[in-house]
Design a protein around this motif. Structure first.
Motif, PDB file in Angstrom:
ATOM      1  N   GLU A   1       0.826  -1.201   0.000  1.00 35.29           N
ATOM      2  CA  GLU A   1       0.000   0.000   0.000  1.00 35.29           C
ATOM      3  C   GLU A   1       0.867   1.262   0.000  1.00 35.29           C
ATOM      4  OE1 GLU A   1      -3.851   1.798   2.420  1.00 35.29           O
ATOM      5  OE2 GLU A   1      -2.891   0.001   3.170  1.00 35.29           O
ATOM      6  N   ALA A   2       1.999   1.143   0.682  1.00 35.40           N
ATOM      7  CA  ALA A   2       2.919   2.284   0.743  1.00 35.40           C
ATOM      8  C   ALA A   2       3.435   2.614  -0.656  1.00 35.40           C
ATOM      9  CB  ALA A   2       4.078   1.984   1.685  1.00 35.40           C
ATOM     10  N   ILE A   3       3.772   1.559  -1.413  1.00 37.35           N
ATOM     11  CA  ILE A   3       4.242   1.769  -2.785  1.00 37.35           C
ATOM     12  C   ILE A   3       3.177   2.478  -3.603  1.00 37.35           C
ATOM     13  CG2 ILE A   3       4.764   0.566  -4.948  1.00 37.35           C
ATOM     14  CD1 ILE A   3       7.058   0.299  -3.222  1.00 37.35           C
ATOM     15  N   ALA A   4       1.944   1.973  -3.488  1.00 36.91           N
ATOM     16  CA  ALA A   4       0.842   2.576  -4.239  1.00 36.91           C
ATOM     17  C   ALA A   4       0.707   4.053  -3.873  1.00 36.91           C
ATOM     18  CB  ALA A   4      -0.455   1.826  -3.959  1.00 36.91           C
ATOM     19  N   LEU A   5       0.839   4.326  -2.599  1.00 35.09           N
ATOM     20  CA  LEU A   5       0.706   5.708  -2.124  1.00 35.09           C
ATOM     21  C   LEU A   5       1.812   6.587  -2.704  1.00 35.09           C
ATOM     22  CD1 LEU A   5      -1.077   7.234   0.094  1.00 35.09           C
ATOM     23  CD2 LEU A   5       0.897   6.964   1.572  1.00 35.09           C
TER      24      LEU A   5
ATOM     25  N   GLU B   1      10.101  13.053   3.254  1.00 34.41           N
ATOM     26  CA  GLU B   1       9.126  13.704   2.379  1.00 34.41           C
ATOM     27  C   GLU B   1       8.419  12.647   1.554  1.00 34.41           C
ATOM     28  OE1 GLU B   1      11.028  16.514  -0.139  1.00 34.41           O
ATOM     29  OE2 GLU B   1      11.751  17.737   1.530  1.00 34.41           O
ATOM     30  N   ILE B   2       7.126  12.835   1.352  1.00 30.75           N
ATOM     31  CA  ILE B   2       6.418  11.984   0.400  1.00 30.75           C
ATOM     32  C   ILE B   2       5.744  12.908  -0.609  1.00 30.75           C
ATOM     33  CG2 ILE B   2       4.753  10.114   0.093  1.00 30.75           C
ATOM     34  CD1 ILE B   2       5.266   9.303   2.934  1.00 30.75           C
ATOM     35  N   PRO B   3       6.433  13.170  -1.718  1.00 28.93           N
ATOM     36  CA  PRO B   3       5.944  14.156  -2.675  1.00 28.93           C
ATOM     37  C   PRO B   3       4.572  13.773  -3.231  1.00 28.93           C
ATOM     38  CG  PRO B   3       8.225  13.588  -3.149  1.00 28.93           C
ATOM     39  CD  PRO B   3       7.733  12.627  -2.108  1.00 28.93           C
ATOM     40  N   GLY B   4       3.729  14.754  -3.383  1.00 34.82           N
ATOM     41  CA  GLY B   4       2.431  14.534  -4.016  1.00 34.82           C
ATOM     42  C   GLY B   4       1.366  13.966  -3.102  1.00 34.82           C
ATOM     43  N   ILE B   5       1.734  13.621  -1.870  1.00 37.57           N
ATOM     44  CA  ILE B   5       0.738  13.064  -0.952  1.00 37.57           C
ATOM     45  C   ILE B   5       0.492  14.076   0.175  1.00 37.57           C
ATOM     46  CG2 ILE B   5       0.255  11.219   0.715  1.00 37.57           C
ATOM     47  CD1 ILE B   5       0.067  10.338  -2.212  1.00 37.57           C
ATOM     48  N   SER B   6      -0.753  14.502   0.272  1.00 39.93           N
ATOM     49  CA  SER B   6      -1.072  15.521   1.274  1.00 39.93           C
ATOM     50  C   SER B   6      -1.035  14.914   2.673  1.00 39.93           C
ATOM     51  CB  SER B   6      -2.448  16.112   1.009  1.00 39.93           C
ATOM     52  OG  SER B   6      -3.436  15.136   1.229  1.00 39.93           O
ATOM     53  N   VAL B   7      -0.833  15.785   3.649  1.00 40.06           N
ATOM     54  CA  VAL B   7      -0.851  15.346   5.044  1.00 40.06           C
ATOM     55  C   VAL B   7      -2.184  14.639   5.328  1.00 40.06           C
ATOM     56  CG1 VAL B   7      -0.902  16.158   7.431  1.00 40.06           C
ATOM     57  CG2 VAL B   7       0.741  17.131   5.817  1.00 40.06           C
ATOM     58  N   ALA B   8      -3.270  15.229   4.853  1.00 38.75           N
ATOM     59  CA  ALA B   8      -4.593  14.649   5.108  1.00 38.75           C
ATOM     60  C   ALA B   8      -4.702  13.246   4.508  1.00 38.75           C
ATOM     61  CB  ALA B   8      -5.682  15.550   4.528  1.00 38.75           C
ATOM     62  N   ASN B   9      -4.246  13.107   3.282  1.00 44.83           N
ATOM     63  CA  ASN B   9      -4.317  11.812   2.603  1.00 44.83           C
ATOM     64  C   ASN B   9      -3.462  10.764   3.321  1.00 44.83           C
ATOM     65  OD1 ASN B   9      -4.583   9.731   0.788  1.00 44.83           O
ATOM     66  ND2 ASN B   9      -3.658  10.789  -0.943  1.00 44.83           N
ATOM     67  N   PHE B  10      -2.275  11.204   3.717  1.00 50.08           N
ATOM     68  CA  PHE B  10      -1.377  10.277   4.401  1.00 50.08           C
ATOM     69  C   PHE B  10      -1.987   9.816   5.722  1.00 50.08           C
ATOM     70  CE2 PHE B  10       2.138   9.098   7.165  1.00 50.08           C
ATOM     71  CZ  PHE B  10       2.825   8.208   6.350  1.00 50.08           C
ATOM     72  N   ILE B  11      -2.518  10.765   6.467  1.00 49.48           N
ATOM     73  CA  ILE B  11      -3.092  10.414   7.764  1.00 49.48           C
ATOM     74  C   ILE B  11      -4.318   9.510   7.582  1.00 49.48           C
ATOM     75  CG2 ILE B  11      -4.344  11.400   9.745  1.00 49.48           C
ATOM     76  CD1 ILE B  11      -2.207  13.552   9.856  1.00 49.48           C
ATOM     77  N   LYS B  12      -5.109   9.809   6.564  1.00 46.15           N
ATOM     78  CA  LYS B  12      -6.271   8.958   6.291  1.00 46.15           C
ATOM     79  C   LYS B  12      -5.819   7.523   6.019  1.00 46.15           C
ATOM     80  CE  LYS B  12      -8.636   8.486   2.397  1.00 46.15           C
ATOM     81  NZ  LYS B  12      -9.105   9.022   1.124  1.00 46.15           N
ATOM     82  N   THR B  13      -4.800   7.383   5.182  1.00 46.57           N
ATOM     83  CA  THR B  13      -4.289   6.052   4.849  1.00 46.57           C
ATOM     84  C   THR B  13      -3.797   5.334   6.103  1.00 46.57           C
ATOM     85  OG1 THR B  13      -3.557   6.989   2.748  1.00 46.57           O
ATOM     86  CG2 THR B  13      -2.740   4.804   3.295  1.00 46.57           C
TER      87      THR B  13
END
Lengths: 484, 249
Positions: A446-450, B89-101
């Motif tokens: 899932e991390a990769i997909a993200l 850093e995780i480019p392109g992934i918003s804080v909200a999206n990351f936390i949701k995941t």
């Protein structure tokens, strides 16, 4: 817990064992002609399609040009060249029903759509999408025609257009991609069986996304789609093209030609999600995708290509813009994923002819397994194209250490007032990024997909909403099992 | 809650941890101090399960479960949270999206359905106001272009959203000015309750003025060489590490 080495081994195992999800065939009676290509075959195709003489002449001219040409081999791909005499050049479902609603659709075909997860009814209802379904080269279902008709929009199969709108077809067919442009375009011009035609009248904003699902369905049949899209002055249209194919053992040749014409002040957005059968883990089978896509922009017009390419064994594709008119704009947004033994040589050409023309290129490559991904792009600004600008960004993301990625940017600027910017990066998905996600409870897959979705965001954002979701899913499926 | 016995761990065959014993109970705050290279960050990474670290001896249990049998994500979902010294850093992934995941991954591990968008947003707002975080922040990409202070605050925000049982704050004070330090520390204090525990890893006594530890441990050359209460931290600040090292030799 397994160590890193073991994990990587397992990763490769899993990558190579990831099966194509849409591998199946539909039993629909087909009308095919014998294998091989000759003048007679071209005549037969034209006859079967009840075409007027001018069309037959067009095909024959293309066929004769094709005979003088050689298959190109400059791309960074290697494959066994198809035997062009071993291909069936025409297959059509035997009866071509005229449908007023989807209920009349062949139940077998309906099943195919269900397997693909494409519920046309749902799409009609929810997404307001008119779907012109091309199944083995002949359109069998066209929806929303009436709504479009009210606005004067023509959206039909190219075969119908040849009969019903000969003047438009004659005027524009082959003007952007001439027969002799390349080996595959000449072949396509000679034998194309069907495709889509679209005309948006002056000043009309197309009220819905136009969408065509292409599938290859007859074993051993080459698919030669022809698409012609004309946006008249001041009009606007967004066109979606998506495809999946049944699993095959032998290679399937696909050589489509797409021509876009954006007249003054017109705006065309053309989005593609491509997911053809990529072949098995050893690189057997899979679709050969040799596509010529090109658009011409007149004054103040804009053409925007967006593509998400995850399928095919071999991809050779350069959606391009000829910025002929002053102040015209060309855009290219691309995500190209290669996995297992897939090879892709894809990119764009931006030809700046008019003054103050602008182009943007955002290309994101993702390579996994033992695949090879190549970006090849040309930015050409001629002497007269003063004050023109280009921005290119080409990024590559590598997964594992057995894949490859190459970038071939060609830049030609012939005046002093223009500006070209090129940025390129290559990165690997970092262990640190993965561990960070893991530590937040997110499993590696899932991390990769993200991370991949984040990486592709600039491109995915260009897609219409429903398509973006589909594309995201496709990325996940394509990269399933590609990490340890 | 967390019990570590005779933990020995290597990085690329170099022994870093050489027999750590540590017991952390619910409701407690432990501070681990020590000079550079003493193994502080290694300890936090080993507890979280980073694969570059090879545990060669000893036992780590979390609520009775043997940690060596759990993958990093399983440890996280069991309630272990690591606030990173260097958040990535995780480019392109918003804080909200990351936390949701992240929140949904945890819920999934507990057999729960994904959280609804409105519920999640409500919870985020609640925690944001607790930590003094501005609204626009959650639509920024994960740690991209964040200042040092913003990154650390982002860590604490995630901690608030996930309400872990055990939080390990790895050098959370490094790179923070005094105001940012105070904000982060206040956040940690507000999130503290009798059911959760915190391990604070730090160089300096400074952070411990804001987060008051119940226990202070001195880590030196891969071993805990001295443990005490908060006064030990003050003593270290004053005298440095040398005196303990001499004492214990």
């Amino acid at each position: 817990m397994e160590n890193k080495q073991q994990q990587e081994e397992r990763l490769l195992e899993e990558v190579t064992s990831s099966e194509y999800k849409y591998g199946f065939t539909t039993n629909i009676e087909s009308d095919t002609i014998p294998k091989g290509l000759s003048e007679d075959v071209v005549r037969l195709i034209s006859k079967k399609k009840n075409e007027p003489d001018w069309m037959l002449e067009y095909r024959l001219k293309a066929y004769n040009v094709w005979l003088t040409m050689e298959e190109p081999d400059w791309a960074n791909i290697s494959y066994k060249k198809p035997n062009y005499q071993d291909i069936i050049y025409y297959a059509a479902p035997k009866t071509k029903p005229v449908l007023n609603s989807l209920d009349e659709l062949d139940p077998e075909m309906k099943k195919t759509f269900d397997k693909l997860g494409i519920s046309i009814d749902e799409q009609k209802r929810l997404a307001n999408v008119a779907v012109d379904v091309v199944m083995d080269s002949v359109s069998v279902a066209t929806t929303f025609k009436e709504t479009l008709k009210e606005k004067g929009i023509i959206f039909c199969s190219i075969s119908d257009a040849i009969k019903d709108y000969p003047d438009l077809v004659k005027k524009y067919l082959g003007t952007v991609v001439p027969n002799r442009d390349n080996f595959f375009s000449a072949l396509n011009s000679a034998v194309f069986s069907d495709g889509s035609f679209c005309y948006i009248p002056k000043g009309v904003k197309c009220p819905m996304e136009l969408s065509t699902y292409f599938r290859i369905n007859e074993s051993g049949t080459g698919q030669f789609e022809r698409t012609l899209l004309i946006a008249d002055e001041g009009s606007q249209v967004s066109y979606l093209e998506g495809c999946t194919a049944p699993m095959r053992d032998e290679n399937q040749l696909h050589a489509a030609v797409v021509e876009l014409i954006a007249l003054d002040n017109a705006d065309i957005k053309y989005s593609t999600v491509q997911n053809w059968y990529p072949g098995d883990k050893n690189g057997n089978g899979g679709v050969f995708n040799f596509v010529t896509k090109r658009g011409v922009c007149h004054n103040n017009a804009k053409i925007s290509w967006t593509q998400v390419e995850t399928g095919s064994a071999v991809t050779w594709k350069y959606p391009s813009c000829i910025l002929k008119g002053d102040n015209s704009i060309g855009e290219f947004f691309s995500v190209a994923v290669t996995n297992n033994r897939q090879q892709a040589d894809t990119g764009t050409k931006m030809i700046h002819l008019g003054k103050n023309t602008k182009s943007t290129i955002i290309a994101k490559g993702i390579s996994a397994g033992k695949s090879d991904g190549n970006y090849r792009g040309l930015v050409k600004i001629v002497k007269g194209a003063s004050n023109s600008r280009n921005f290119s960004q080409c990024d590559s993301l590598l997964m594992g250490d057995k894949c490859g990625s190459h970038t071939f940017p060609y830049i030609e600027v012939n005046n002093d007032s223009s500006q070209v910017e090129h940025e390129a990066t290559t990165s690997k998905i970092g262990e640190d990024q993965l561990f960070y996600c893991n530590q937040r409870g997110i499993g590696t897959e899932e991390a990769i997909a993200l991370i991949v979705n984040g990486y592709c965001k600039d491109v995915l954002n260009q897609l219409p909403m429903e398509f973006a979701v589909e594309a995201q899913k496709l990325l996940e499926i394509s990269l399933e099992g590609s990490v340890g | 809650m967390l019990k570590i016995e005779n933990l020995n761990a290597n990085v690329e065959s170099t022994p870093i941890l050489k027999g750590i014993d540590l017991t952390v109970n619910a409701g407690e705050i432990h501070a681990i101090m020590g000079p550079n290279g003493s193994g502080k960050s290694t300890l936090s990474s080993v507890i979280a399960g980073k694969e570059d670290y090879e545990v060669i001896d000893g036992l780590m249990t979390f609520e009775g479960k043997d940690l060596s049998e759990l993958d990093p994500e399983e440890r996280a979902n069991a309630g272990i949270f690591l606030s990173f010294q260097y958040p990535v850093e995780i480019p392109g992934i918003s804080v909200a999206n990351f936390i949701k995941t992240s929140v949904n991954a945890k819920r999934k591990s507990l057999g729960k359905d994904p959280v609804s968008a409105s519920e999640l947003l409500k919870l985020m707002r609640e925690k944001m106001s607790l930590l003094g975080i501005k609204e626009g922040y959650i639509s920024r990409n994960m740690n991209e272009g964040f200042s040092g202070g913003e990154k650390k605050r982002n860590e604490i925000f995630q901690m608030a959203m996930l309400s872990p049982k055990l939080a390990i704050l790895d050098e959370t004070d490094s790179g923070l000015d005094i105001d940012a330090l105070r904000i982060v520390a206040n956040g940690v204090n507000k999130l503290r309750n009798k059911d959760n525990a915190t391990i604070v890893i730090t160089h300096y006594q400074r952070l411990l003025e804001y987060i008051i530890p119940d226990y202070v441990h001195v880590l030196y050359d891969g071993k805990i060489i001295k443990s005490g209460d908060k006064s030990l931290a003050l003593e270290l600040e004053e005298k440095g590490y040398d005196w303990i090292v001499k004492d214990t030799k």
